[in-house]
Design a protein around this motif. Structure first.
Motif, PDB file in Angstrom:
ATOM      1  N   ARG A  48       0.815  -1.207   0.000  1.00 24.18           N
ATOM      2  CA  ARG A  48       0.000   0.000   0.000  1.00 24.18           C
ATOM      3  C   ARG A  48       0.849   1.256   0.000  1.00 24.18           C
ATOM      4  O   ARG A  48       0.484   2.259  -0.585  1.00 24.18           O
ATOM      5  CB  ARG A  48      -0.922  -0.013   1.227  1.00 24.18           C
ATOM      6  N   GLU A  49       1.977   1.220   0.689  1.00 21.37           N
ATOM      7  CA  GLU A  49       2.866   2.364   0.773  1.00 21.37           C
ATOM      8  C   GLU A  49       4.286   1.921   0.445  1.00 21.37           C
ATOM      9  O   GLU A  49       4.700   0.815   0.808  1.00 21.37           O
ATOM     10  CB  GLU A  49       2.828   2.979   2.176  1.00 21.37           C
ATOM     11  N   PRO A  50       5.068   2.780  -0.242  1.00 16.93           N
ATOM     12  CA  PRO A  50       6.460   2.408  -0.532  1.00 16.93           C
ATOM     13  C   PRO A  50       7.263   2.114   0.726  1.00 16.93           C
ATOM     14  O   PRO A  50       8.159   1.268   0.711  1.00 16.93           O
ATOM     15  CB  PRO A  50       6.995   3.653  -1.260  1.00 16.93           C
ATOM     16  N   ALA A  51       6.917   2.796   1.831  1.00 15.53           N
ATOM     17  CA  ALA A  51       7.660   2.583   3.073  1.00 15.53           C
ATOM     18  C   ALA A  51       7.503   1.164   3.596  1.00 15.53           C
ATOM     19  O   ALA A  51       8.356   0.676   4.358  1.00 15.53           O
ATOM     20  CB  ALA A  51       7.209   3.584   4.135  1.00 15.53           C
ATOM     21  N   HIS A  52       6.426   0.473   3.204  1.00 12.73           N
ATOM     22  CA  HIS A  52       6.214  -0.887   3.679  1.00 12.73           C
ATOM     23  C   HIS A  52       7.293  -1.838   3.162  1.00 12.73           C
ATOM     24  O   HIS A  52       7.540  -2.888   3.777  1.00 12.73           O
ATOM     25  CB  HIS A  52       4.841  -1.387   3.252  1.00 12.73           C
ATOM     26  N   ALA A  53       7.890  -1.496   2.037  1.00 18.48           N
ATOM     27  CA  ALA A  53       8.966  -2.338   1.516  1.00 18.48           C
ATOM     28  C   ALA A  53      10.137  -2.396   2.493  1.00 18.48           C
ATOM     29  O   ALA A  53      10.843  -3.409   2.564  1.00 18.48           O
ATOM     30  CB  ALA A  53       9.439  -1.814   0.161  1.00 18.48           C
ATOM     31  N   LEU A  54      10.346  -1.324   3.245  1.00 19.18           N
ATOM     32  CA  LEU A  54      11.427  -1.313   4.228  1.00 19.18           C
ATOM     33  C   LEU A  54      11.205  -2.359   5.308  1.00 19.18           C
ATOM     34  O   LEU A  54      12.153  -2.977   5.802  1.00 19.18           O
ATOM     35  CB  LEU A  54      11.546   0.074   4.860  1.00 19.18           C
ATOM     36  N   TYR A  55       9.945  -2.575   5.685  1.00 21.80           N
ATOM     37  CA  TYR A  55       9.645  -3.595   6.686  1.00 21.80           C
ATOM     38  C   TYR A  55       9.981  -4.989   6.152  1.00 21.80           C
ATOM     39  O   TYR A  55      10.492  -5.846   6.888  1.00 21.80           O
ATOM     40  CB  TYR A  55       8.170  -3.527   7.076  1.00 21.80           C
ATOM     41  N   ILE A  56       9.702  -5.196   4.877  1.00 24.27           N
ATOM     42  CA  ILE A  56      10.028  -6.485   4.264  1.00 24.27           C
ATOM     43  C   ILE A  56      11.532  -6.700   4.241  1.00 24.27           C
ATOM     44  O   ILE A  56      12.033  -7.782   4.598  1.00 24.27           O
ATOM     45  CB  ILE A  56       9.458  -6.568   2.833  1.00 24.27           C
ATOM     46  N   PHE A  57      12.283  -5.672   3.841  1.00 24.93           N
ATOM     47  CA  PHE A  57      13.737  -5.797   3.802  1.00 24.93           C
ATOM     48  C   PHE A  57      14.309  -6.006   5.206  1.00 24.93           C
ATOM     49  O   PHE A  57      15.261  -6.773   5.389  1.00 24.93           O
ATOM     50  CB  PHE A  57      14.359  -4.562   3.155  1.00 24.93           C
ATOM     51  N   ALA A  58      13.739  -5.331   6.195  1.00 24.25           N
ATOM     52  CA  ALA A  58      14.203  -5.515   7.571  1.00 24.25           C
ATOM     53  C   ALA A  58      13.958  -6.944   8.030  1.00 24.25           C
ATOM     54  O   ALA A  58      14.813  -7.558   8.678  1.00 24.25           O
ATOM     55  CB  ALA A  58      13.509  -4.525   8.498  1.00 24.25           C
ATOM     56  N   ALA A  59      12.793  -7.483   7.705  1.00 26.58           N
ATOM     57  CA  ALA A  59      12.483  -8.865   8.076  1.00 26.58           C
ATOM     58  C   ALA A  59      13.426  -9.842   7.389  1.00 26.58           C
ATOM     59  O   ALA A  59      13.879 -10.824   7.994  1.00 26.58           O
ATOM     60  CB  ALA A  59      11.031  -9.184   7.726  1.00 26.58           C
TER      61      ALA A  59
END
Length: 214
Positions: free
Chosen positions: A147-158
């Motif tokens: 939904r938001e580009p910032a959510h990709a950061l959560y995926i990369f962090a995981a």
């Protein structure tokens, strides 16, 4: 991201959580010193060593087997990955509008490090297994839009946490989690980039108040 709110309470709770994790780790080592060798910590040291060329070729041609004793280490690593990922999901809840909270996305963040850690253990140094895994992934089509580009950061962090756990470097995964959480909360609290008409940003960007209103 929603407008920043008082941040003292979440920062205190998350900091206390990290302190408890570190305290439990030291208590575990102190109470059971004989299991120190099985704990998934310090695995990153092997990444900076210079392996012999013969060992590299041997590991590619003959993939190393997963020893039964290492299953305990993997289980502890996966548990550690879940524990250090939990604050990341809290940050997602804190910084996202309540109406836009995606439960499946939050659950994905929790489970993804475990899956990545398992993949890292299975593949290890085997080039054949790595290509086989790439082929399997390529055969599956993923239809998931963030939904938001910032959510990709959560995926990369995981993913980073999962890789750290997979190479027995939960301490590195802990640092990744700690850094991600506090940096994200700080940027959210400062509402970074929302107003470019401040004297500093006007100086470095050449923007004026009229430009910001366009």
């Amino acid at each position: 991201m929603r407008k920043s709110a008082p941040i003292l309470n979440p920062v205190f709770a998350i900091t206390l959580y990290y302190i408890v994790l570190v305290g439990l780790f030291w208590l575990l080592r102190a109470a059971f010193p004989e299991i120190s060798a099985d704990l998934p910590f310090g695995g990153v040291d092997g990444l900076f060593s210079e392996p012999d060329d013969v060992e590299i070729i041997s590991s590619i041609m003959n993939p190393p087997e997963i020893q039964a004793g290492k299953a305990i280490t993997l289980a502890i690593a996966m548990l550690g990955a879940i524990l250090v990922t939990t604050p990341i999901t809290w940050v997602y809840f804190i910084t996202t509008r309540a109406k836009l909270v995606d439960r499946s996305f939050a659950q994905t963040i929790m489970v993804l490090p475990v899956v990545v850690a398992g993949i890292a253990i299975i593949v290890q140094n085997s080039l054949a297994l790595a290509f086989s895994l790439a082929g399997v992934v390529a055969a599956v089509r993923f239809r998931f839009a963030l939904r938001e580009p910032a959510h990709a950061l959560y995926i990369f962090a995981a993913i980073a946490i999962g890789l750290g756990a997979g190479i027995s470097a939960v301490d590195i995964a802990f640092v990744v989690s700690l850094s991600f959480v506090y940096i994200t909360l700080l940027l959210w609290k400062l509402n970074y980039g929302a107003d470019l008409t401040t004297p500093f940003f006007s100086f470095i960007t050449g923007r004026g108040r009229d430009d910001n209103e366009l």
